[in-house]
Write a protein that holds these residues in place. Structure first.
Motif, PDB file in Angstrom:
ATOM      1  N   LEU A 168      39.159  24.630   3.838  1.00 45.33           N
ATOM      2  CA  LEU A 168      38.813  25.208   5.140  1.00 45.33           C
ATOM      3  C   LEU A 168      38.794  26.733   5.091  1.00 45.33           C
TER       4      LEU A 168
ATOM      5  N   GLN B  70      35.501  27.295   3.921  1.00 47.26           N
ATOM      6  CA  GLN B  70      34.517  26.532   4.699  1.00 47.26           C
ATOM      7  C   GLN B  70      33.538  25.772   3.804  1.00 47.26           C
TER       8      GLN B  70
ATOM      9  N   LYS C  59      33.806  22.297   3.036  1.00 39.89           N
ATOM     10  CA  LYS C  59      33.535  21.090   3.814  1.00 39.89           C
ATOM     11  C   LYS C  59      34.320  21.207   5.117  1.00 39.89           C
ATOM     12  N   PRO C  60      33.734  21.830   6.142  1.00 43.29           N
ATOM     13  CA  PRO C  60      34.463  22.090   7.386  1.00 43.29           C
ATOM     14  C   PRO C  60      34.842  20.838   8.163  1.00 43.29           C
ATOM     15  N   GLU C  61      34.192  19.719   7.872  1.00 44.86           N
ATOM     16  CA  GLU C  61      34.513  18.462   8.551  1.00 44.86           C
ATOM     17  C   GLU C  61      34.863  17.405   7.498  1.00 44.86           C
TER      18      GLU C  61
ATOM     19  N   THR D 223      34.860  14.171   5.242  1.00 45.23           N
ATOM     20  CA  THR D 223      33.754  13.368   4.717  1.00 45.23           C
ATOM     21  C   THR D 223      33.965  11.895   5.058  1.00 45.23           C
TER      22      THR D 223
ATOM     23  N   ASP E  22      42.205  28.705  12.533  1.00 44.17           N
ATOM     24  CA  ASP E  22      41.135  27.957  13.204  1.00 44.17           C
ATOM     25  C   ASP E  22      41.476  27.823  14.686  1.00 44.17           C
TER      26      ASP E  22
ATOM     27  N   ASN F 299      39.260  25.949  17.298  1.00 42.39           N
ATOM     28  CA  ASN F 299      38.988  24.518  17.171  1.00 42.39           C
ATOM     29  C   ASN F 299      40.292  23.766  16.909  1.00 42.39           C
TER      30      ASN F 299
ATOM     31  N   LYS G 194      41.199  20.987  17.743  1.00 47.20           N
ATOM     32  CA  LYS G 194      41.106  19.547  17.561  1.00 47.20           C
ATOM     33  C   LYS G 194      41.614  19.161  16.172  1.00 47.20           C
ATOM     34  N   LYS G 195      41.778  20.154  15.289  1.00 47.05           N
ATOM     35  CA  LYS G 195      42.255  19.892  13.942  1.00 47.05           C
ATOM     36  C   LYS G 195      43.647  19.284  13.957  1.00 47.05           C
TER      37      LYS G 195
ATOM     38  N   TYR H 276      44.171  15.983  12.495  1.00 50.05           N
ATOM     39  CA  TYR H 276      44.283  15.797  11.056  1.00 50.05           C
ATOM     40  C   TYR H 276      45.679  15.329  10.656  1.00 50.05           C
TER      41      TYR H 276
END
Length: 225
Positions: free
Chosen positions: A105, A108, A110-112, A114, A185, A188, A190-191, A194
């Motif tokens: 992260l 950046q 793979k920011p989301e 997989t 971050d 956002n 919403k992490k 995780y």
């Protein structure tokens, strides 16, 4: 205390495979680091074949088989030694994958998450018995693969039990969660989810280990007692 017959049974079984399961040296740690890096990158790139291949690098199941044997017939010191090896294994996997998740992260890449990562994060606790049954049967198979000196069967059964991929997946998510918690971050948050995804992945790892323990113990006890 276990009698001499049981102790000899243990030694004979593992002498067959010529694997000293009671030692966890720097070579094992190096292989686990390699497996963790490969598994983490494969998860981040949706490379299913490489994720599967990472399961057998370093024979990650061996420390847990050793602990299982020591719980059945070892001394307290042997149990502590084997348990320490398992904790080192888990710590190395989580540390390596967590660092990769954090750095992922930061740059950046793979920011989301997989698809491979989300598949292992979709674990449902109510279906844990399915994981236990599958890994329990595999545990029985691992015991007999060792006794029959069938390396091919052993490798196949190791592939059936998920250890490194879900553990590394948990580390990846927890590393990504740490990235958000440290304020990198802030836009956002919403992490925070995780953290839960990591717990679900770790639950897969834990249920596979517990099921393998139970299956292996049953097969061992039937044969040695």
């Amino acid at each position: 205390m276990p009698d001499t017959k049981i102790k000899n049974c243990i030694k004979d079984q593992f002498a067959i495979l010529n694997i000293n399961v009671h030692k966890f040296n720097y070579s094992n740690i190096a292989l686990i680091i390699v497996a963790s890096i490969i598994s983490s990158i494969a998860l981040l790139t949706d490379n299913y074949q490489t994720v599967i291949a990472s399961k057998i690098i370093g024979l990650a199941i061996i420390p847990f088989i050793s602990l299982c044997i020591m719980i059945i017939a070892g001394s307290r010191a042997d149990i502590l030694h084997s348990a320490t090896s398992c904790l080192v294994f888990m710590g190395v996997c989580l540390a390596v994958s967590g660092a990769i998740g954090f750095m992922n992260l930061m740059v950046q890449w793979k920011p989301e998450p997989t698809q491979e990562m989300m598949t292992r994060a979709a674990f449902k606790y109510e279906s844990v018995w399915l994981e236990l049954v599958m890994s329990g049967v595999a545990g029985v198979g691992i015991y007999y693969a060792i006794m029959k000196t069938s390396t091919i069967a052993l490798v196949g059964l190791i592939l059936a039990i998920s250890i490194i991929p879900p553990l590394c997946n948990a580390g990846l998510f927890w590393g990504m969660h740490l990235h958000g918690m440290l304020g990198y971050d802030s836009e956002n948050m919403k992490k925070i989810e995780y953290l839960e995804y990591g717990k679900h992945s770790f639950a897969i790892f834990a249920s596979n280990i517990i099921g393998m323990f139970l299956g292996f113990m049953v097969a061992f006890l039937v044969s040695c007692f």
